[in-house]
Design an enzyme around this catalytic site. Structure first.
Site, PDB file in Angstrom:
ATOM      1  CE  LYS A  57      -4.143  -1.998   1.993  1.00  0.00           C
ATOM      2  NZ  LYS A  57      -5.285  -1.604   1.173  1.00  0.00           N
ATOM      3  CB  THR A  77      -5.910   2.331  -2.419  1.00  0.00           C
ATOM      4  OG1 THR A  77      -6.497   1.468  -3.396  1.00  0.00           O
ATOM      5  CG2 THR A  77      -6.557   3.693  -2.546  1.00  0.00           C
ATOM      6  CG  LEU A 104      -6.878  -4.469   4.926  1.00  0.00           C
ATOM      7  CD1 LEU A 104      -5.812  -4.643   3.873  1.00  0.00           C
ATOM      8  CD2 LEU A 104      -6.226  -4.435   6.300  1.00  0.00           C
ATOM      9  CG  ASN A 130      -5.296   1.512  -6.463  1.00  0.00           C
ATOM     10  OD1 ASN A 130      -5.952   2.316  -5.824  1.00  0.00           O
ATOM     11  ND2 ASN A 130      -5.783   0.342  -6.840  1.00  0.00           N
ATOM     12  CB  SER A 166     -12.196  -0.477  -2.154  1.00  0.00           C
ATOM     13  OG  SER A 166     -12.255  -0.993  -0.838  1.00  0.00           O
ATOM     14  CB  THR A 230     -12.599  -7.817  -3.046  1.00  0.00           C
ATOM     15  OG1 THR A 230     -12.926  -6.511  -2.559  1.00  0.00           O
ATOM     16  CG2 THR A 230     -11.111  -8.060  -2.864  1.00  0.00           C
ATOM     17  N   GLY A 280      -8.570 -14.180  -8.554  1.00  0.00           N
ATOM     18  CA  GLY A 280      -8.583 -15.635  -8.620  1.00  0.00           C
ATOM     19  C   GLY A 280      -7.516 -16.241  -9.510  1.00  0.00           C
TER      20      GLY A 280
HETATM   21  C1  LIG Z   1      -6.098  -7.798   1.945  1.00  0.00           C
HETATM   22  C2  LIG Z   1      -6.469  -7.139   0.647  1.00  0.00           C
HETATM   23  C3  LIG Z   1      -6.277  -5.774   0.494  1.00  0.00           C
HETATM   24  C4  LIG Z   1      -6.612  -5.148  -0.705  1.00  0.00           C
HETATM   25  N1  LIG Z   1      -6.422  -3.800  -0.845  1.00  0.00           N
HETATM   26  C5  LIG Z   1      -6.697  -3.202  -2.030  1.00  0.00           C
HETATM   27  C6  LIG Z   1      -6.439  -1.826  -2.212  1.00  0.00           C
HETATM   28  O1  LIG Z   1      -5.958  -1.119  -1.336  1.00  0.00           O
HETATM   29  N2  LIG Z   1      -6.747  -1.276  -3.416  1.00  0.00           N
HETATM   30  C7  LIG Z   1      -7.270  -2.009  -4.448  1.00  0.00           C
HETATM   31  O2  LIG Z   1      -7.520  -1.473  -5.523  1.00  0.00           O
HETATM   32  N3  LIG Z   1      -7.509  -3.329  -4.309  1.00  0.00           N
HETATM   33  C8  LIG Z   1      -7.229  -3.936  -3.141  1.00  0.00           C
HETATM   34  N4  LIG Z   1      -7.453  -5.274  -2.986  1.00  0.00           N
HETATM   35  C9  LIG Z   1      -8.015  -6.047  -4.120  1.00  0.00           C
HETATM   36  C10 LIG Z   1      -6.909  -6.702  -4.968  1.00  0.00           C
HETATM   37  O3  LIG Z   1      -6.125  -5.740  -5.624  1.00  0.00           O
HETATM   38  C11 LIG Z   1      -7.509  -7.633  -6.032  1.00  0.00           C
HETATM   39  O4  LIG Z   1      -8.332  -6.890  -6.883  1.00  0.00           O
HETATM   40  C12 LIG Z   1      -8.329  -8.764  -5.395  1.00  0.00           C
HETATM   41  O5  LIG Z   1      -7.682  -9.249  -4.248  1.00  0.00           O
HETATM   42  C13 LIG Z   1      -8.530  -9.919  -6.368  1.00  0.00           C
HETATM   43  O6  LIG Z   1      -7.307 -10.543  -6.684  1.00  0.00           O
HETATM   44  P1  LIG Z   1      -6.849 -11.963  -6.038  1.00  0.00           P
HETATM   45  O7  LIG Z   1      -7.986 -12.904  -6.243  1.00  0.00           O
HETATM   46  O8  LIG Z   1      -5.592 -12.306  -6.779  1.00  0.00           O
HETATM   47  O9  LIG Z   1      -6.609 -11.715  -4.593  1.00  0.00           O
HETATM   48  C14 LIG Z   1      -7.145  -5.915  -1.782  1.00  0.00           C
HETATM   49  C15 LIG Z   1      -7.325  -7.293  -1.617  1.00  0.00           C
HETATM   50  C16 LIG Z   1      -7.004  -7.907  -0.420  1.00  0.00           C
HETATM   51  C17 LIG Z   1      -7.214  -9.399  -0.298  1.00  0.00           C
END
Ligand SMILES: Cc1cc2nc3c(=O)[nH]c(=O)nc-3n(C[C@H](O)[C@H](O)[C@H](O)COP(=O)(O)O)c2cc1C
Length: 324
Positions: A57, A77, A104, A130, A166, A230, A280
Site C-alpha cells: 500500500k 491504494t 482494511l 492506485n 473497493s 473484490t 482468482g
Molecule cells: C487484503 C487485501 C487488500 C486489498 N487492498 C486493495 C487496495 O488497497 N486497493 C485495491 O484497488 N484493491 C485492493 N485489494 C483487491 C486486490 O487488488 C484484487 O483486486 C483482489 O484481491 C482480487 O485478486 P486476487 O484474487 O488475486 O486476490 C485488496 C485485496 C485484499 C485481499
C-alpha cells in the site's frame, strides 16, 4: 513458508513484509525474468505479471517485488492524507478454498510519504499507483482527493489507477456511476498530463452498469481498465462476514466474465486501451488463460498468500517450458 498457514491471519499479515524480505534476499533473481515482453505507451514490461493493488500500500517493498520477478508493481491504494485501517478484524483466510477476505479500508501513509518511498526505490519496472479518497471525504468532494494524490505522486508514477471499486470505504463504489465517473476521470486525466490513467472496477456491477462505467471512463479519457476488485457476493458455504470483500478462487469466474464482457463492449474501439486482469489467478495456467483471453497484464494478491512469493518465478518458468 507454510508455517504461515498456522498463524492467525492478522499476525501473518503483519509478519508478511519480514518473510518477503528474507525470501527475496535468499531466493530472489537479479534480473527481471523476460517472457511475453510488452511495450505500451513507451513503458516497457519485461513480463506481464505483477502485484495487485493493496499488496504494497505504501510502496515500501519495491526492491522485493523486483527480486521476486514481477514485471511491474501496482502500489496503493494511496490516500491524500494518512489514515488508519478500519477497526476490528480486517483480514481472514480460507485455506481449503483458497479465498481471502478483507475490510482494511485503505490504510495509507498518505501520498506525500508514498512519493518519498517511490523516489528512494528508483524502480526499474513500471509502477502503477492506485489512488483513492480519504474515509472522511464525501463523494461530492472526492475528485479533489484523487487530484491531490496525482499532484503529490506524479513524479513517481508511470500509470495512475483510479480505485472506485473497493467495498470497504463507505459509498466509494457509487463513484462508478456515470454521473460521477466521467467528471472524476477527466479531473484526474487533466492533472496527470501525459501519465495514463486506468479505472479499477468492481465485479458486482451488473452488465448494464459495467457498460455505463466503461463508457463514462472512456469519455473522461481513461486509458484502460483493471478487472476486478473484490466482491461482496459470498458462495453458499462461505464462512466470511458479509461486510468486506472476497478475493481468491471464488472470484475467478466473475473476473474472467468481466474481462470477456469488457472486450465485447470495447470491440473495435479497444485500440491501445490497456486491460489488466485480476481476481482468482492462482496458477501458471490461470495466467496463461487471462492473457490468451486478451488481457495485456495480469495481477495477483491471493496467490502470494496461498502459493507463496515464488509464484512469479514459477510462472516465468512455465513460460520458458512453453506450458500451453
Ligand atoms: C487484503 C487485501 C487488500 C486489498 N487492498 C486493495 C487496495 O488497497 N486497493 C485495491 O484497488 N484493491 C485492493 N485489494 C483487491 C486486490 O487488488 C484484487 O483486486 C483482489 O484481491 C482480487 O485478486 P486476487 O484474487 O488475486 O486476490 C485488496 C485485496 C485484499 C485481499
Amino acid at each position: 513458508m507454510y508455517f504461515i498457514k498456522y498463524l492467525p491471519a492478522g499476525l501473518a499479515h503483519s509478519l508478511a513484509p519480514l518473510g518477503l524480505k528474507i525470501y527475496s534476499d535468499f531466493c530472489g533473481v537479479e534480473e527481471t525474468p523476460q517472457w511475453r515482453p510488452f511495450t505500451w505507451r513507451g513503458l516497457h514490461f519485461q513480463n506481464r505479471l505483477g502485484i495487485a493493488g493493496g499488496v504494497d500500500k505504501d510502496g515500501d517493498h519495491l526492491q522485493q517485488w523486483m527480486q521476486l520477478g514481477c514485471g511491474f508493481a501496482e502500489i496503493g491504494t494511496v490516500t491524500p492524507k494518512p489514515q488508519k485501517p478500519n477497526p476490528g478484524m480486517i483480514v481472514a483466510r480460507d485455506w481449503d478454498n483458497s479465498n481471502l477476505w478483507n475490510k482494511l479500508g485503505f490504510p495509507s501513509s498518505g501520498a506525500k510519504e508514498v512519493s518519498i518511498n517511490l523516489m528512494h526505490a528508483n524502480p526499474s519496472i513500471p509502477i502503477l499507483v492506485n489512488i483513492g479518497k480519504n474515509r472522511n471525504t464525501s463523494n461530492a468532494l472526492a475528485a479533489q482527493d484523487y487530484v491531490e494524490c496525482v499532484e503529490l505522486l506524479k513524479d513517481n508514477a508511470d500509470i495512475f489507477v483510479i480505485n472506485v471499486s473497493s467495498p470497504n470505504s463507505k459509498g466509494l463504489r457509487d463513484l462508478q456511476n456515470k454521473e460521477y465517473l466521467t467528471g472524476l476521470t477527466s479531473a484526474v486525466v487533466n492533472k496527470s498530463a501525459q501519465i495514463p490513467v486506468l479505472l479499477k472496477l468492481s465485479p458486482d456491477l451488473n452488465n448494464h452498469q459495467l457498460h455505463e462505467s466503461i463508457e463514462a471512463g472512456m469519455v473522461g479519457g481513461a486509458s484502460g481498465f483493471i478487472l476486478t476488485n473484490t466482491t461482496t457476493h459470498r458462495p453458499e458455504t462461505c464462512q466470511f462476514p458479509l461486510e468486506g470483500g472476497l478475493a481468491g478462487k471464488d472470484l475467478a469466474q466473475k473476473s474472467i466474465t468481466f474481462l470477456k464482457e469488457t472486450l465485447r463492449i470495447l470491440g473495435n474501439s479497444r485500440k491501445d486501451l490497456l486491460l489488466v486482469s485480476v481476481g482468482g489467478v492462482l496458477s501458471e495456467r490461470d495466467v496463461h488463460e487471462r492473457l490468451d483471453l486478451g488481457a495485456d497484464l495480469v495481477e495477483v494478491y491471493s496467490a502470494l498468500v496461498f502459493k507463496g512469493p515464488g509464484f512469479f518465478q514459477e510462472v516465468a518458468d512455465s513460460f520458458s517450458r512453453g506450458l500451453q
